[in-house]
Design an enzyme around this catalytic site. Structure first.
Site, PDB file in Angstrom:
ATOM      1  N   SER A  19     -24.071  -0.903 -10.826  1.00  0.00           N
ATOM      2  CA  SER A  19     -23.595  -1.997  -9.994  1.00  0.00           C
ATOM      3  C   SER A  19     -22.968  -1.468  -8.705  1.00  0.00           C
ATOM      4  O   SER A  19     -23.636  -0.780  -7.937  1.00  0.00           O
ATOM      5  CB  SER A  19     -22.616  -2.862 -10.794  1.00  0.00           C
ATOM      6  OG  SER A  19     -22.345  -4.077 -10.143  1.00  0.00           O
ATOM      7  N   ASP A  39     -30.610 -11.027 -13.151  1.00  0.00           N
ATOM      8  CA  ASP A  39     -29.555 -10.364 -12.379  1.00  0.00           C
ATOM      9  C   ASP A  39     -29.791 -10.653 -10.900  1.00  0.00           C
ATOM     10  O   ASP A  39     -30.903 -10.460 -10.394  1.00  0.00           O
ATOM     11  CB  ASP A  39     -29.607  -8.857 -12.647  1.00  0.00           C
ATOM     12  CG  ASP A  39     -28.499  -8.084 -11.946  1.00  0.00           C
ATOM     13  OD1 ASP A  39     -27.636  -8.700 -11.290  1.00  0.00           O
ATOM     14  OD2 ASP A  39     -28.511  -6.837 -12.060  1.00  0.00           O
ATOM     15  N   HIS A  98     -27.091  -8.529 -15.920  1.00  0.00           N
ATOM     16  CA  HIS A  98     -26.151  -7.632 -15.261  1.00  0.00           C
ATOM     17  C   HIS A  98     -25.042  -7.202 -16.226  1.00  0.00           C
ATOM     18  O   HIS A  98     -24.395  -8.032 -16.852  1.00  0.00           O
ATOM     19  CB  HIS A  98     -25.530  -8.300 -14.035  1.00  0.00           C
ATOM     20  CG  HIS A  98     -24.807  -7.314 -13.155  1.00  0.00           C
ATOM     21  ND1 HIS A  98     -25.474  -6.508 -12.259  1.00  0.00           N
ATOM     22  CD2 HIS A  98     -23.500  -6.988 -13.047  1.00  0.00           C
ATOM     23  CE1 HIS A  98     -24.607  -5.735 -11.642  1.00  0.00           C
ATOM     24  NE2 HIS A  98     -23.398  -6.004 -12.101  1.00  0.00           N
TER      25      HIS A  98
END
Length: 394
Positions: A191, A348, A378
């Site tokens: 991320s 995501d 995610h």
């Protein structure tokens, strides 16, 4: 008795309403995701309430809530030595596997945790467990970087912390201290950590003072650009649990020290409209109509505003900084990058960031492996550890 029964029924209904979120049918074990999302939203609501009453910044409260239950001390095991130290003024947690027979040199993996540049920690139980597993499974020294967070610091300080620690670690004498093979060095992150890993990798490859280079970057559902919040994955997953489009925009604005007042303009790409000359050439570098496969584009259309909000760009100049958005780096920068692994998930908002970066790297002649998980969302790596899969490539 009837009153208590009525209250219990009402409480159960309200809890179910709070927890339940409509999810795509392709997701496995959707109730686990719902429960995780409900827990995160509850923590967010509490932190926003504290912020509203002036008790503290909402991100400080959210981080406190997360870390109170999650942080662990550096505890060594029979096979992995764990310690906390400082590299060039930056805190790191180091995982060192047993030397093994013959004292052979080991891999090195530099890991950067996610959390929107504002949350998470190298000391978090989830990342401690992940890095410990990686270290033992692939016989690698893992250095997890504890960079400073929003709101204490903003861009580019998080990046500066990671760069300083990485550059220090790549010194020949430091590599020798940890018995690291200089030909087997990887940098990775998930991320926002994937954002920092990609940006640091671009800088390291162009830094002539660094004699030992990174040989692999592994980016796990990375966030890589701030110019287009209407890629197909942003449109498709606008309200997905854990990371919605609006939450991602707010993370970006907090990171770049911009006002949340700009969020609604960014939702419709007013910050990169056609009347803002500085963004036109950069938008070409993330032309998803040519960079994404048809299965990702579906029936979504690019959104370009003819007249936008130039005050967003003027007040948040870092929007144009390639260090913040490594996806828009020029081809000559991408040409220098090492072998790359990219993991993306279907459910995501960041799916297309990673996919476009993989495509741009391939076009620049880089050896790229792109794994896409149709049932992924995610943050799923911290549910099921995929570490052995991608780090064994190093």
């Amino acid at each position: 008795m009837r009153t208590w029964s009525t209250l219990l029924t009402a409480l159960t209904a309200l809890t179910a309403y709070y927890v339940y979120s409509p999810l795509p049918s392709t997701l496995t074990e959707p109730w686990k995701l719902m429960m995780l999302d409900a827990t995160f939203r509850c923590a967010q609501d509490l932190s926003n309430l504290a912020h509203y009453f002036g008790l503290s910044h909402h991100l400080r409260v959210l981080n406190f809530i997360s870390n109170y239950f999650d942080q662990v001390d550096p505890v060594s095991s029979a096979h992995v030595k764990v310690s906390d130290t400082m590299f060039d003024g930056v805190e790191v947690r180091i995982f060192e596997p047993d030397a093994g027979p013959g004292g052979a040199l080991k891999r090195l993996i530099i890991y950067i945790h996610g959390g929107g540049w504002a949350l998470g920690s190298a000391r978090a139980r989830s990342y401690d467990t992940l890095c410990r597993s990686i270290s033992e499974d692939v016989n690698a020294v893992v250095v997890s970087i504890e960079y400073r967070l929003v709101p204490n610091v903003h861009f580019p300080e998080q990046l500066n912390d990671v760069y300083a620690a990485t550059k220090y670690l790549l010194l020949p004498e430091v590599l020798a201290r940890y018995s690291v093979d200089p030909e087997r060095i990887a940098i990775s992150g998930d991320s926002a950590g994937g954002n920092l890993a990609a940006s640091v990798c671009q800088q390291i490859t162009g830094d002539k003072s660094v004699t030992t280079k990174v040989k692999l970057q592994a980016l796990i559902y990375p966030v890589l650009q701030i110019l287009d919040f209407n890629t197909p994955s942003y449109q498709q997953n606008t309200d997905m649990p854990i990371l919605s489009r609006f939450v991602m925009i707010k993370f970006w604005l907090d990171y770049l020290n911009g006002s949340h007042d700009f969020a609604h303009a960014m939702l419709v790409n007013n910050h990169t409209s056609l009347d803002i000359s500085e963004t036109i050439a950069l938008r070409e570098r993330l032309n998803w109509d040519s960079l994404l496969p048809a299965s990702f584009k579906k029936n979504f259309k690019p959104i370009f505003q003819t007249v936008g909000s130039p005050n967003v760009m003027h007040n948040v100049p870092a929007l144009l900084d390639i260090r913040a958005s490594p996806l828009i780096a020029p081809k000559e920068t991408l040409n220098r990058l090492p072998k790359t692994y990219v993991l993306t998930c279907e459910h995501d908002v960041l799916r297309d960031d990673g996919t476009m970066y993989a495509k741009r790297l391939e076009e620049a002649g880089i050896d790229v492996t792109h794994d896409h998980y149709e049932d992924g969302f995610h943050g799923c790596m911290l549910f099921c550890c995929l570490a052995h899969l991608f780090f064994s490539r190093c």
